[in-house]
Design a protein around this motif. Structure first.
Motif, PDB file in Angstrom:
ATOM      1  N   LYS A  21      15.816 -21.478 -43.265  1.00  0.00           N
ATOM      2  CA  LYS A  21      16.683 -20.759 -44.289  1.00  0.00           C
ATOM      3  C   LYS A  21      16.603 -19.254 -44.335  1.00  0.00           C
ATOM      4  O   LYS A  21      15.577 -18.622 -43.956  1.00  0.00           O
ATOM      5  N   HIS A  35      17.337 -15.478 -46.073  1.00  0.00           N
ATOM      6  CA  HIS A  35      17.688 -15.007 -47.079  1.00  0.00           C
ATOM      7  C   HIS A  35      18.119 -13.605 -47.116  1.00  0.00           C
ATOM      8  O   HIS A  35      17.368 -12.807 -46.580  1.00  0.00           O
ATOM      9  N   ASN A  87       9.657 -26.531 -42.857  1.00  0.00           N
ATOM     10  CA  ASN A  87      10.708 -25.477 -43.518  1.00  0.00           C
ATOM     11  C   ASN A  87      10.129 -24.048 -43.134  1.00  0.00           C
ATOM     12  O   ASN A  87       9.247 -23.685 -43.344  1.00  0.00           O
ATOM     13  N   ASP A  98      11.491 -19.962 -43.877  1.00  0.00           N
ATOM     14  CA  ASP A  98      12.260 -19.179 -44.734  1.00  0.00           C
ATOM     15  C   ASP A  98      11.960 -17.767 -44.049  1.00  0.00           C
ATOM     16  O   ASP A  98      10.962 -17.342 -43.860  1.00  0.00           O
ATOM     17  N   ALA A 130       9.111 -14.365 -50.192  1.00  0.00           N
ATOM     18  CA  ALA A 130       9.220 -15.593 -48.985  1.00  0.00           C
ATOM     19  C   ALA A 130       8.041 -16.838 -49.589  1.00  0.00           C
ATOM     20  O   ALA A 130       8.167 -17.912 -49.633  1.00  0.00           O
ATOM     21  N   ILE A 181       9.621 -18.511 -52.469  1.00  0.00           N
ATOM     22  CA  ILE A 181      10.691 -19.458 -52.005  1.00  0.00           C
ATOM     23  C   ILE A 181       9.885 -20.671 -51.531  1.00  0.00           C
ATOM     24  O   ILE A 181      10.396 -21.903 -51.560  1.00  0.00           O
ATOM     25  N   ARG A 230      10.442 -24.761 -52.460  1.00  0.00           N
ATOM     26  CA  ARG A 230      10.894 -25.699 -51.508  1.00  0.00           C
ATOM     27  C   ARG A 230       9.990 -26.898 -51.641  1.00  0.00           C
ATOM     28  O   ARG A 230      10.145 -28.115 -51.426  1.00  0.00           O
TER      29      ARG A 230
END
Length: 334
Positions: free
Chosen positions: A56, A58, A207, A209, A324, A327, A331
């Motif tokens: 993802k 941002h 994951n 970010d 970060a 986030i 998650r």
């Protein structure tokens, strides 16, 4: 034509570094090898970032706008924390980012003892717009001039001012001055250890970010003038024979100061003589009616400018890094 650098660090044996300066030129073989490398690496980057991981981005529109739509000839410097040896290029797997465009793709500083150890590596990383940097060799090493030249041509340069990979969750380590010196002089994915070692290939099914911070603009002429004003303040304090207090240090961050010795006056008057000489030269030029192009700065003044810029980068990068981490934790908890 091949450029050879001979270097050694601490007790290490001297080694030969092949930098292939001509390969770095966009005109090398009509630009075809560079386009092939950038296209291939860009495809792999997006494959890992989009298909093999849950990535993802941002505030990515900010970066895309600066990369694609900034005024012609305007240089762009981006900074990043350094979580992995493959942060560059894997973190550039952002939709819409022109990785395969030889003109718009970023330049980056790369450690010569990792990326330029033989002719094959040197050829590949040069085609990938990497500039060799000797860690620990300071801000005036030869290839810093090459990085500055790229900025003066309006190119995009990405740097990792921590200087090496750091996976600790604490505060960012002290940043190197190299990025700040380039800004001042220019014209205008986490990895885990496996069996105690870093994995040979990027991890998958993770994951990821990518957090883009807000643009930073430094008024270099104003900083130069501030350095001159602080130099005068340092001379006045020394001339009066007064003892600098902690409050004085906060009010006047004296030139050449450091965390270990925030007040350079305790080292004596050696620096003040050069500062006074600069001030006298400026005054003489003005008295004689000479055209003064701008403040004349000694090495201590430049160091103050580099420190000022580096501190602002550290604050901004720390904020983005913390965002970060937050986030990522959200998650993980969801």
């Amino acid at each position: 034509m091949e450029e050879i650098l001979h270097g050694s660090r601490s007790a290490a044996a001297p080694r030969t570094i092949t930098t292939l300066a001509n390969v770095a030129k966009g005109s090398h073989l009509g630009g075809i090898p560079r386009r092939m490398v950038l296209t291939t690496v860009g495809a792999i980057t997006k494959f890992y970032g989009i298909l093999l991981n849950n990535t993802k981005v941002h505030n990515g529109d900010t970066l895309l706008s600066l990369v694609k739509s900034r005024p012609p000839g305007t240089p762009l410097v981006t900074v990043s924390n350094h979580m992995s040896t493959l942060d560059d290029p894997l973190m550039w797997g952002i939709r819409g980012l022109p990785l395969a465009d030889p003109k718009r793709c970023r330049w980056t500083l790369a450690a010569e003892d990792i990326c330029f150890t033989n002719v094959f590596f040197s050829y590949f990383f040069r085609l990938g717009k990497c500039i060799p940097i000797t860690r620990g060799a300071g801000i005036y090493q030869p290839h810093m001039a090459e990085a500055l030249e790229r900025l003066n041509e309006g190119e995009w340069l990405n740097t990792f001012p921590e200087g090496k990979v750091c996976q600790e969750l604490g505060p960012l380590r002290r940043l190197k001055w190299g990025t700040a010196s380039l800004i001042a002089r220019a014209k205008v994915m986490p990895e885990n250890y496996w069996n105690g070692r870093r994995p040979l290939l990027p991890l998958v099914n993770k994951n990821v970010d990518i957090v883009v911070g807000e643009p930073m603009v430094f008024d270099i002429p104003r900083l130069k003038q501030a350095a001159v004003d602080l130099a005068s303040a340092s001379v006045d304090v020394a001339s009066s024979g007064s003892v600098s207090s902690e409050a004085d240090d906060r009010k006047f961050p004296l030139l050449g100061s450091s965390m270990k010795n925030p007040n350079p006056l305790t080292k004596g008057i050696t620096r003040l003589s050069s500062i006074q000489q600069v001030a006298n030269t400026l005054e003489t030029m003005k008295t004689n009616g000479a055209d003064v192009p701008g403040p004349l700065l000694d090495e201590a003044a430049w160091r103050w400018i580099y420190t000022h810029i580096t501190e602002h980068i550290w604050v901004a990068l720390s904020e983005v890094t913390q965002k970060a981490r937050t986030i990522g934790q959200l998650r993980a908890d969801s």
